[in-house]
Design a protein around this motif. Structure first.
Motif, mmCIF file in Angstrom:
data_model
loop_
_atom_site.group_PDB
_atom_site.id
_atom_site.type_symbol
_atom_site.label_atom_id
_atom_site.label_comp_id
_atom_site.label_asym_id
_atom_site.label_seq_id
_atom_site.Cartn_x
_atom_site.Cartn_y
_atom_site.Cartn_z
ATOM 1 N N ALA A 20 4.555 62.486 46.006
ATOM 2 C CA ALA A 20 5.347 63.567 45.417
ATOM 3 C C ALA A 20 5.988 64.423 46.505
ATOM 4 O O ALA A 20 7.149 64.819 46.390
ATOM 5 C CB ALA A 20 4.461 64.427 44.522
ATOM 6 N N MET B 141 -0.944 59.812 45.717
ATOM 7 C CA MET B 141 0.101 60.207 44.784
ATOM 8 C C MET B 141 0.662 61.578 45.123
ATOM 9 O O MET B 141 1.861 61.813 45.000
ATOM 10 C CB MET B 141 -0.452 60.206 43.350
ATOM 11 C CG MET B 141 -0.627 58.829 42.768
ATOM 12 S SD MET B 141 0.726 57.701 43.133
ATOM 13 C CE MET B 141 1.954 58.224 41.958
ATOM 14 N N ILE B 142 -0.195 62.477 45.573
ATOM 15 C CA ILE B 142 0.318 63.796 45.972
ATOM 16 C C ILE B 142 1.287 63.621 47.136
ATOM 17 O O ILE B 142 2.355 64.236 47.187
ATOM 18 C CB ILE B 142 -0.851 64.727 46.351
ATOM 19 C CG1 ILE B 142 -1.643 65.076 45.087
ATOM 20 C CG2 ILE B 142 -0.347 65.988 47.022
ATOM 21 C CD1 ILE B 142 -2.901 65.848 45.345
ATOM 22 N N VAL C 45 -6.644 57.638 45.873
ATOM 23 C CA VAL C 45 -5.467 57.384 45.035
ATOM 24 C C VAL C 45 -4.747 58.688 44.720
ATOM 25 O O VAL C 45 -3.514 58.770 44.795
ATOM 26 C CB VAL C 45 -5.896 56.657 43.745
ATOM 27 C CG1 VAL C 45 -4.786 56.683 42.718
ATOM 28 C CG2 VAL C 45 -6.286 55.228 44.064
#
Lengths: 482, 502
Positions: free
Chosen positions: A412, A408-409, A404
């Protein structure tokens, strides 16, 4: 007998439509008629899918199942088909003589996808997969050749070669599964695979079988065709390749991955590895792209990775999240491709810098692009955010914290290249001599529909998520959690 | 869910407040004349400000429960609810938002000449998101409003901003987005522990110590970027300098408060143990921010940059007050948040007024305009004094409370922070002296005209609040007192392990 025909209605409508289109192609360059016919067929297919939404039946000696899952996906696919046809417009970059054939192959490919989601037998599944793929191999090189634009043949060859290789691997894997279970029927396979699911042979069989769908979905390491085909194919063809086949692939992947549920660590690890590789690879390479279609190609690889993250959970919640995500992805990518097709002069590829000043040239297209791209970036209130949220929730609830965080990185990192697109289109000023883009009525309708759908699915995803997860009831009945 | 009181009114006041700007935006999309558009937006935002007044009257300050609550299932499949409510802290911030927005419309009356419709729609969407952030009691609802602000704010900076607007807009966007992704992971992790996304439901749960540390870290990155705390502040000067006046005002007055509000709403009550663990480090960063922001402001020649860096310093006082974890500190921090919204918003409007006349924000270019614009100078002087915390103005109350709270916590801490107040006096008096009198070589300002009626109307409400809060802060402190006491209870006693810590 009649009732089983009714359950089969969407496919019949499309096959009949394809036949009519075939007859039309026999005449001389009647592409406007072909386009109208295709549109009528697509709308009829939507109506037929709606009408058969509640059907439950098994056809063709158990090889073909019509259930809530398949009918829901048929509805999504045929609606997407309408969108693709509206997007196609006048097909500026397809040679005039073969424009009618273009619609024929498009209809055939969609009919293959429609069958694909109903197949519960390995043999019919392979046939449906091929039916959906072969027309695509033809659509790519149909693009007009001209100065500085000769890559379509190379793209087509690449597409076929990778497709055939992936299919070979898939058939190889299926042969293992058949050898282990003695059946080609997926429901039977689920039962018979359970006792031997942790043997290397079964795992190898499953892993190899997945390859065919990874290829369609453009998951690492079966992604190599993606950017080249996006770039080489005409804008409209790429718009199709980028959307509907991926839904089909996710749907079938649900059928196969559910063979490995409940929780199978090896398969989960394999999926997680591929998801991470896809996300990281796609996002990093997308950072340096200058051609908008190539950028979408690489971002497509990354998004395939996000979709796979949902599968890692190996449960209904994850499958539903992935299906929801890929449906939203279809809408957002269609929005981007509408913009590409209309901004493009004469059907050529669109560099990101060519989007400069789009907000002055066509406010509606700029708004569509804004919604589509920010949706892809995963911002609320668009569907991309809700999709990511449901996928991450599913993955985290099965304890995949590292996955997860990596996801998310990646999200970004991806924001940066999406912002580059926005920067040109919304903040940038048009170069001198850029004329306003005039949109025809059908494009305007398509843009508004896409914006509305992307926002509505993001703000009120409840009904869709419920429908998808209810339609997945068979997953738990087929493989009860232990 | 016990903290969700049943104190409901017949009208869903918060929903009306949140969604009426969107209605106004939809209406604005249909209006053609620019003049009509401006009036339309002004009337709507003023009406929303008036509509928010009943929140103040009906608010029961004796309880820490959430009030004006609304609760409906929204996406049952993901266990997301539509739930709203206000406590003493968010009440003040909602009122600040509804006060500031019509002033932003007024401040951009002349300044914005191109694409007026889109500008006003962005502003209205911002108002929806801002009120939403402060009223949301569901984590995902909060997050959606939080992120929904990014697009209109980036557009405000990137389309209507100064020469380096695109750089500033992209930097703002990426910074904030990068911070908020970890917030999302933390929220999902909490949801898996508690079973729902309800923010009150997340508070006071016995999470493990390690879990708390990680969640706090994720929260901290997100909120620290938004505040912005040193060393995450670098997006702020760029965004402030390039944004149009209204953008700067919204950014300073409301957006920065979301970071500190996040600390108060999430970090303290949900992860009390981690709060105690990390507090010393955050206090140190706060002191650095106070001194660094002040010293950097001292060196600026661009008025907007100067005010932007003074924001870093002021927000340092806010985070300092929050993490000393006592009643004075927390009340002071909340007062600093409100005061900073009033004073810095006003200063940005003043700089905008100068810019509209001189087309420059250089301090040197503005030297000596006091002689030609006495009314403006009166306003500007009061706001400058307020900014440096002059007794009798609003900022004095906030900073005094924070320092009093800090003194109770550690004398060394206050000794380090107090020079910040002196530096503030230094940079503000420098500005005041130059703008009011200048030197012998002032640029010619004969053609300058003083404030017109619209500009006076824009600044007057903020002037009223400067003195109201400064001379009679009791109503404001009283409104949040019960909430702050409750919050301290949550931080101090929620976890047995935490109570043992100093």
């Amino acid at each position: 007998m009649i009732s089983s025909f009714i359950a089969f209605l969407p496919e019949l409508v499309l096959l009949l439509g394809a036949f009519v289109l075939f007859v039309i192609t026999l005449g001389e360059s009647r592409w406007v008629l072909a386009r109208t016919t295709a549109l009528v067929v697509a709308l009829a297919a939507v109506a037929a899918s709606l009408a058969t939404l509640g059907q439950h039946t098994v056809l063709f000696s158990g090889a073909y199942r019509v259930d809530a899952f398949s009918q829901l996906l048929k509805l999504i696919l045929s609606s997407g088909f309408v969108g693709v046809l509206l997007l196609s417009g006048a097909l500026p970059d397809i040679r005039d003589r073969i424009k009618a054939e273009y619609f024929l192959f498009l209809a055939l490919s969609v009919s293959g996808l429609l069958m694909l989601v109903s197949c519960v037998d390995a043999i019919t599944l392979v046939i449906a997969l091929e039916l959906s793929s072969f027309p695509l191999y033809l659509l790519v090189p149909m693009r007009r050749e001209r100065e500085g634009q000769r890559s379509q043949m190379e793209s087509a060859i690449k597409y076929i070669m990778f497709g055939v290789a992936a299919n070979g691997l898939m058939l190889f894997g299926l042969s293992y599964l058949f050898g282990l279970t003695g059946t080609t029927s997926l429901p039977l396979m689920v039962e018979r695979l359970q006792p031997v699911i942790s043997t290397p042979l079964a795992l190898a069989g499953l892993a190899l079988t997945f390859c065919g769908f990874y290829y369609k979905l453009a998951v690492f390491p079966f992604h190599f065709w993606t950017p080249d085909v996006y770039q080489g194919a005409s804008n409209e063809t790429a718009g199709y390749i980028a959307t509907l086949p991926k839904i089909g692939a996710v749907a079938v992947l649900v059928r196969f991955v559910s063979l490995a549920s409940p929780a199978n660590d090896t398969i989960a690890l394999l999926l997680a590895g591929l998801a991470i590789a896809s996300m990281v690879y796609g996002n990093l390479i997308a950072l340096v792209q200058t051609d908008f279609k190539r950028l979408l190609g690489f971002s497509g690889i990354a998004h395939a990775g996000y979709a796979i993250v949902g599968f890692v959970a190996l449960g209904t919640a994850g499958f539903a999240a992935s299906l929801y995500y890929i449906t939203g992805y279809m809408l957002m990518v269609l929005a981007c491709f509408v913009v590409i097709s209309r901004v493009s002069r004469d059907g050529t590829n669109v560099a990101i810098s060519e989007l400069a000043g789009l907000h002055r040239r066509s406010p509606l297209l700029a708004a569509t692009l804004l919604v589509g791209v920010f949706g892809l970036a995963g911002l609320p209130p668009f569907v991309g955010f809700m999709g990511k949220l449901s996928i991450l929730t599913a993955a985290l609830s099965t304890g995949h914290l590292a996955l997860v965080i990596i996801t998310m990185i990646n999200a970004a990192v991806a924001v940066y290249y999406y912002l580059r697109v926005i920067r040109e289109a919304v903040f940038g000023d048009a170069a001198a001599g850029q004329v306003p883009i005039v949109l025809d009525r059908s494009t305007q309708v398509l843009c508004l529909l896409l914006i509305a759908a992307i926002v509505a699915l993001g703000v009120a995803p409840g009904p869709v998520l419920d429908a998808i997860s209810n339609s997945l009831a068979w997953v738990t009945t087929a493989a009860p959690r232990v | 869910m016990t903290t969700l009181s049943s104190f409901t009114t017949g009208l869903p006041l918060l929903s009306v407040l949140i969604f009426s700007p969107l209605v106004a935006a939809a209406g604005a999309a249909l209006i053609r004349s620019e003049r009509a558009l401006r009036w339309w937006t002004l009337v709507w935002t003023t009406a929303i400000a008036l509509l928010s007044l009943p929140l103040w009257w009906r608010f029961n300050a004796d309880t820490a429960d959430f009030q004006f609550t609304e609760h409906t299932a929204w996406i049952p499949w993901l266990k997301i609810d539509y739930s709203l409510g206000l406590d003493g802290i968010s009440l003040l911030l909602v009122l600040l938002t509804t006060l500031i927005t019509p002033l932003c419309v007024l401040a951009s009356w002349r300044y914005i000449t191109s694409r007026v419709k889109e500008f006003l729609i962005c502003l209205l969407v911002m108002e929806t998101a801002m009120i939403g952030v402060f009223s949301a009691l569901d984590a995902i609802l909060f997050f959606m409003f939080w992120e929904a602000m990014l697009i209109p704010m980036a557009l405000l900076i990137g389309v209507w901003g100064g020469p380096r607007k695109i750089y500033a807009a992209i930097k703002f966007f990426i910074y904030t987005m990068a911070g908020s992704i970890f917030l999302l992971v933390a929220l999902i992790a909490l949801r898996l522990q508690t079973g729902s996304f309800s923010i009150p439901g997340m508070m006071g749960q016995p999470y493990g110590a390690t879990f708390q540390l990680w969640v706090f870290a994720a929260f901290f990155i997100s909120f620290a970027i938004k505040v912005p705390m040193f060393p995450f502040h670098t997006w702020l000067p760029a965004a402030h300098v390039e944004a149009p006046t209204a953008g700067s005002v919204v950014l300073a007055s409301v957006l920065l408060k979301m970071g500190t509000y996040g600390f108060l709403r999430f970090c303290l009550p949900i992860t009390p143990h981690a709060t105690h663990v990390f507090a010393p480090a955050i206090l140190a960063l706060s002191v650095v921010a106070i001194l660094y922001g002040g010293l950097t402001a001292l060196a600026q020649s661009d008025l907007k940059k100067l005010v932007a860096y003074s924001s870093v310093s002021h927000m340092g006082f806010a985070t300092l007050g929050i993490f000393v974890l006592n009643i004075n500190g927390l009340e002071g921090a909340t007062m600093v948040m409100i005061n900073h919204g009033v004073t810095t918003g006003a200063l940005f409007i003043c700089v905008g007024i100068i810019y509209e006349r001189l087309h420059s924000r250089e301090l040197a270019a503005a030297a000596g305009i006091g002689r030609f614009m006495p009314v403006f100078m009166a306003f500007f002087g009061v706001f400058c004094l307020s900014s440096l915390g002059f007794p009798g103005t609003n900022s004095f109350i906030g900073e005094f409370l924070v320092l009093a709270g800090g003194f109770a916590h550690s004398k060394l801490l206050v000794a380090c922070a107090v020079p910040g107040v002196v530096i503030a006096a230094a940079y503000m008096f420098r500005v005041l002296q130059r703008v009011a009198w200048g030197g012998t070589a002032n640029p010619a300002h004969h053609e300058l005209h003083d404030l017109e009626f619209r500009e006076i109307v824009t600044l007057l409400p903020l002037l009223v609040f400067v003195f109201w809060i400064g001379l009679h802060p009791q109503p404001f402190v009283h409104a949040m007192h019960a909430t702050v006491v409750h919050l301290l209870g949550q931080v101090g006693h929620a976890l047995p392990a935490a109570a043992a810590l100093p």
